[in-house]
Design a protein around this motif. Structure first.
Motif, short mmCIF file in Angstrom:
data_model
loop_
_atom_site.label_atom_id
_atom_site.label_comp_id
_atom_site.label_asym_id
_atom_site.label_seq_id
_atom_site.Cartn_x
_atom_site.Cartn_y
_atom_site.Cartn_z
N ASP A 121 5.59 13.28 -49.98
CA ASP A 121 6.49 14.03 -50.85
C ASP A 121 7.20 12.99 -51.71
N PRO A 122 6.80 12.82 -52.97
CA PRO A 122 7.35 11.72 -53.79
C PRO A 122 8.87 11.71 -53.86
N GLU A 168 4.75 2.89 -42.20
CA GLU A 168 3.43 3.19 -41.63
C GLU A 168 3.19 4.69 -41.75
N VAL A 169 2.21 5.07 -42.56
CA VAL A 169 1.90 6.48 -42.81
C VAL A 169 0.54 6.81 -42.22
N ARG A 170 0.36 8.10 -41.89
CA ARG A 170 -0.84 8.48 -41.14
C ARG A 170 -1.50 9.74 -41.69
N PHE A 174 -1.20 10.17 -48.64
CA PHE A 174 -0.56 8.94 -49.12
C PHE A 174 -1.54 8.03 -49.85
N ARG A 175 -2.80 8.40 -49.88
CA ARG A 175 -3.81 7.59 -50.57
C ARG A 175 -3.77 7.84 -52.07
N VAL A 176 -2.64 7.59 -52.68
CA VAL A 176 -2.48 7.79 -54.12
C VAL A 176 -1.73 6.61 -54.71
N PRO A 177 -2.04 6.21 -55.93
CA PRO A 177 -1.33 5.08 -56.55
C PRO A 177 0.17 5.30 -56.65
N ALA A 178 0.61 6.56 -56.75
CA ALA A 178 2.05 6.83 -56.88
C ALA A 178 2.82 6.33 -55.67
N PHE A 179 2.25 6.43 -54.48
CA PHE A 179 2.93 5.94 -53.28
C PHE A 179 2.99 4.42 -53.29
N VAL A 180 1.91 3.78 -53.67
CA VAL A 180 1.88 2.33 -53.77
C VAL A 180 2.93 1.85 -54.77
N ALA A 189 7.07 -2.71 -47.70
CA ALA A 189 5.68 -2.99 -47.34
C ALA A 189 4.97 -1.73 -46.88
N LEU A 190 3.73 -1.58 -47.32
CA LEU A 190 2.84 -0.56 -46.79
C LEU A 190 2.13 -1.17 -45.59
N VAL A 191 2.35 -0.61 -44.42
CA VAL A 191 1.77 -1.18 -43.21
C VAL A 191 0.25 -1.08 -43.25
#
Length: 287
Positions: A121-122, A168-170, A174-180, A189-191
């Motif tokens: 959820d951005p 740490e997301v599961r 979350f596999r989107v450039p917006a989260f990065v 940091a993205l775990v």
């Protein structure tokens, strides 16, 4: 360009099956942290995930480790799993007031672990990242707003230090450039989590890298063989030198080249593989 510092450790240290295997037979339980800290430069504290601790506990942990040792803290599941980042200001103040600041120079990254069914959820994540204090001075000010759930608060600091956060997301959302991009905007940091159950995300989003090795074939149980440990050693050195592994699976654009500290924690504890794997990875990094 000098390379960053690589710290390899374990997730937690109080496990009955480790006694007589990693811990010497007959070692008093209250000496286990001291023994583990003699073998590893960093350890994750799991208890902070399940309940608020006390300043006395943090002070006792601090007294058992060496000068260069750091703890990584797991943020409370009350914030991530129950409130799910909604209306968390007081809960975050309670966590900060419960004793993390008592660790002083031994306070390392704070890990936020999210449930497998929580989607990206951005706006919710952006609001949470904005709320997180950037340094210990901000954390102390936030901690003053704690409520009755923290009867004995710790809001003192010896000096101001930067705070680091890892997420740490599961969930595949979350596999989107917006989260990065969101994590990069906040230097969080993205775990990079290695697990049979969840996606392994390898985007570098902060001035440090945080990895959790849960067991690649059987989560929390499977061993890491020589080939796997050699690969993790190679990746760790690459990150520390400011680069990214050529075979890294990224979601977003490549990260800017800069030296980074690297934290790697083994969480495959059920068959007492975590300490042995961590020790072997340390040996390979020194070779």
């Amino acid at each position: 360009m000098k390379h960053g510092l690589i710290r390899v450790g374990i997730s937690g240290w109080t496990y009955a099956p480790w006694r007589g295997v990693f811990y010497p037979r007959g070692l008093a339980h209250h000496h286990e942290l001291h023994f583990a800290a003699d073998h590893f430069p960093a350890i994750e504290i799991n208890g902070t995930f399940y309940a608020l601790q006390t300043p006395d506990s943090y002070q006792a942990w601090r007294a058992q480790v060496g000068a260069d040792f750091v703890f990584a803290l797991k943020g409370p599941r009350y914030i991530t799993h129950i409130l799910r980042l909604k209306n968390v200001r007081t809960a975050l103040a309670n966590f900060m007031a419960s004793g993390p600041l008592a660790l002083g120079p031994h306070l390392g990254p704070i890990l936020w672990q999210f449930p497998q069914n929580m989607r990206f959820d951005p706006q919710r994540f952006a609001s949470f990242l904005d709320l997180l204090p950037r340094d210990t001075a901000e954390a102390a000010r936030l901690a003053i707003g704690h409520d009755r759930h923290v009867p004995k608060a710790w809001t003192a600091i010896d000096r101001n230090r930067k705070l680091r956060y890892a997420f740490e997301v599961r969930h595949d959302s979350f596999r989107v450039p917006a989260f990065v991009d969101l994590l990069r905007d906040h230097n969080a940091a993205l775990v990079c989590a290695d697990s049979a159950a969840w996606p392994r995300l390898m985007d570098v989003t902060a001035d440090f890298v945080y990895c959790r090795l849960h067991g690649a074939t059987k989560t929390y149980e499977s061993d890491y063989d020589e080939a796997a440990l050699s690969l993790w050693a190679q990746w760790a050195k690459t990150w520390a030198n400011g680069e990214e592994p050529a075979d890294a699976a990224r979601i977003g654009a490549p990260a800017r080249r800069k030296r980074r500290d690297v934290f790697i924690f083994f969480d495959n504890d059920r068959r007492v593989r975590a300490p042995a794997n961590a020790q072997e990875l340390i040996r390979r990094l020194r070779a």
